[in-house]
Enzyme design. Structure first.
Site, short mmCIF file in Angstrom:
data_model
loop_
_atom_site.label_atom_id
_atom_site.label_comp_id
_atom_site.label_asym_id
_atom_site.label_seq_id
_atom_site.Cartn_x
_atom_site.Cartn_y
_atom_site.Cartn_z
N LYS A 36 -14.09 55.54 20.31
CA LYS A 36 -13.20 54.44 19.88
C LYS A 36 -13.44 53.22 20.77
O LYS A 36 -14.14 53.32 21.79
CB LYS A 36 -11.74 54.90 19.98
CG LYS A 36 -11.27 55.11 21.42
CD LYS A 36 -9.91 55.78 21.49
CE LYS A 36 -9.51 55.98 22.94
NZ LYS A 36 -8.44 56.97 23.10
N TYR A 267 -10.36 26.93 42.64
CA TYR A 267 -8.99 26.63 42.20
C TYR A 267 -7.95 27.12 43.18
O TYR A 267 -8.02 28.25 43.67
CB TYR A 267 -8.70 27.33 40.86
CG TYR A 267 -9.38 26.71 39.66
CD1 TYR A 267 -9.22 25.35 39.36
CD2 TYR A 267 -10.14 27.50 38.80
CE1 TYR A 267 -9.84 24.80 38.24
CE2 TYR A 267 -10.74 26.95 37.68
CZ TYR A 267 -10.59 25.61 37.40
OH TYR A 267 -11.18 25.07 36.30
C1 LIG Z 1 -8.74 58.11 23.89
C2 LIG Z 1 -8.44 59.47 23.48
C3 LIG Z 1 -9.16 60.56 24.00
C4 LIG Z 1 -10.16 60.42 25.13
O1 LIG Z 1 -9.52 60.25 26.36
P1 LIG Z 1 -10.36 60.20 27.72
O2 LIG Z 1 -9.35 60.17 28.78
O3 LIG Z 1 -11.20 58.95 27.64
O4 LIG Z 1 -11.22 61.41 27.73
C5 LIG Z 1 -8.92 61.81 23.47
N1 LIG Z 1 -8.00 61.99 22.49
C6 LIG Z 1 -7.28 60.98 21.98
C7 LIG Z 1 -6.28 61.24 20.92
C8 LIG Z 1 -7.45 59.69 22.47
O5 LIG Z 1 -6.71 58.69 21.99
#
Ligand SMILES: *Cc1c(COP(=O)(O)O)cnc(C)c1O
Length: 390
Positions: A36, A267
């Protein structure tokens, strides 16, 4: 024109990390690679193609559009749509053979009806809330959903998943609570006749902390994301050292000037020289994913040495104190994330300094810059003999 700033992604490192995970979990456990958020800023399609080629069992995207992109890229392993789907996504779910997380009865029924009409049977995974209170059906509604699944012949229950709230802290009592609930769920599903269902609750933290990884079920699956990219949610869990960070963030010095003592830099004049200093400017700022919270608070690598960020990180520029770098000049490479010589700046180091987690740093740096992919190096598979079985 070649961009001065770029992120290079080492696909071999990602494959290496996949093999590390394969080595960490039991042989019969399936691995779903979470890709994702554009593969956590590493690039959805290139990362997914590499993982699929390496033999990963399944991929996890957030929304349906990402799944369609992967199908169009020629990936045909199962793809779990972890956000679930809306009414508008039903046709594409069937058309592209995507597997949605289901936690709504109306969607379940509609998906079944549409699948039947097209002569299909769509695989689904039930999303159950065991304590995260984010997404998923309540434990008390399990039987209701199981009955619906039995009645709706256009869908097939392939898996049941839940998500851990504190996977990054080994042995946390809340994880035990969630695992207990999940085990009860497994019993209920099995008693209802779902024998081949895949059960999954473990993200990266739980994969490393093998205690929670061992759900006593032949069909279990783990869902690591972060580990694939070479970071760990907690540096103190064993197994972390074998991972390789896949992301490198490079730029060049575009200006150098020598300043006398008592000169403010950038800045807000938040840094004032206390001696003669050599100050280099790089064309990277918070717009490029380099957080403003790193102002006066991070290091970069030049000529294999650490140099401090001085002054406030600007939108597209940052200043470094390079006084101790001999023969430093315009055009010299600067590493903001990654290694140079024997030094390494990890995403976790930057995250700690910026008060956030490596996840957020990799997402923002990866998405704000041109990415190039490197591959072809010899894979270092010196992790143990059972890796050979592939
Ligand atoms: C993002 C996510 C993962 C992966 O999590 P990590 O900590 O990056 O391994 C797994 N399951 C779900 C439902 C997620 O949203």
């Amino acid at each position: 024109m070649v961009a001065i700033n770029h992120v290079s992604i080492d696909l071999d490192a990602i494959e290496h990390n996949y093999h590390v995970i394969r080595h960490l979990v039991k042989k019969n456990i399936r691995i779903l690679g979470v890709v994702k958020a554009d593969a956590y800023g590493h690039g959805l399609v290139p990362v997914s193609l590499r993982l699929a080629k390496a033999g990963i069992d399944c991929l996890g995207v957030f929304e349906i559009d990402e799944g369609i992109l992967l199908r169009n890229a020629g990936i045909n392993i199962p793809i779990l749509v972890m956000m679930g789907i809306t009414h508008d996504d039903i046709n594409d779910t069937v058309k592209y053979n995507l597997t949605p997380f289901i936690y709504r009865i109306d969607i379940l029924r509609l998906l079944s009806r549409t699948s039947l009409k097209k002569g299909n049977m769509t695989p689904i995974h039930l999303k159950v809330d065991t304590g995260m209170t984010r997404l998923g059906i309540d434990m008390k509604d399990i039987t209701l959903f199981i009955n619906e699944i039995k009645e709706n012949k256009g869908i097939r229950l392939e898996g049941i998943g839940s998500h851990l709230s504190v996977a990054d802290i080994p042995g946390h009592p809340f994880t035990e609570k969630q695992i207990k609930r999940f085990q009860k769920l497994i019993q209920i599903a099995k008693a209802a006749g779902f024998k081949d269902t895949v059960f999954h609750i473990d993200s990266s933290g739980a994969v490393l902390d093998t205690k929670s990884c061992s759900i006593p079920n032949e069909n279990s699956m783990v869902r690591p994301g972060l580990l694939l990219y070479g970071c760990a949610p907690n540096e103190h869990i064993k197994g972390v050292q074998t991972l390789k960070q896949a992301m490198t963030f490079k730029t060049e010095i575009i200006s150098i000037r020598e300043v006398v003592p008592n000169i403010p830099i950038g800045y807000g004049c938040t840094y004032v020289t206390n001696a003669r200093r050599l100050i280099a400017t790089i064309p990277v700022g918070y717009d490029d994913g380099y957080s403003r919270l790193l102002s006066n608070n991070a290091e970069a690598l030049v000529h294999n040495k650490r140099v401090p960020v001085v002054g406030t990180v600007c939108m597209n520029m940052t200043m470094l104190d390079v006084s101790h770098i001999r023969d430093v000049k315009i055009g010299d490479e600067v590493i903001l994330v990654g290694s140079q010589g024997s030094e390494e700046i990890t995403l976790t180091e930057l995250a700690d300094k910026a008060g956030t987690i490596s996840y957020e740093v990799m997402c923002s740096i990866g998405k704000s810059n041109k990415r190039i992919y490197s591959s072809g190096k010899k894979l270092d598979l010196n992790l143990g003999t059972d890796l050979e079985r592939k």
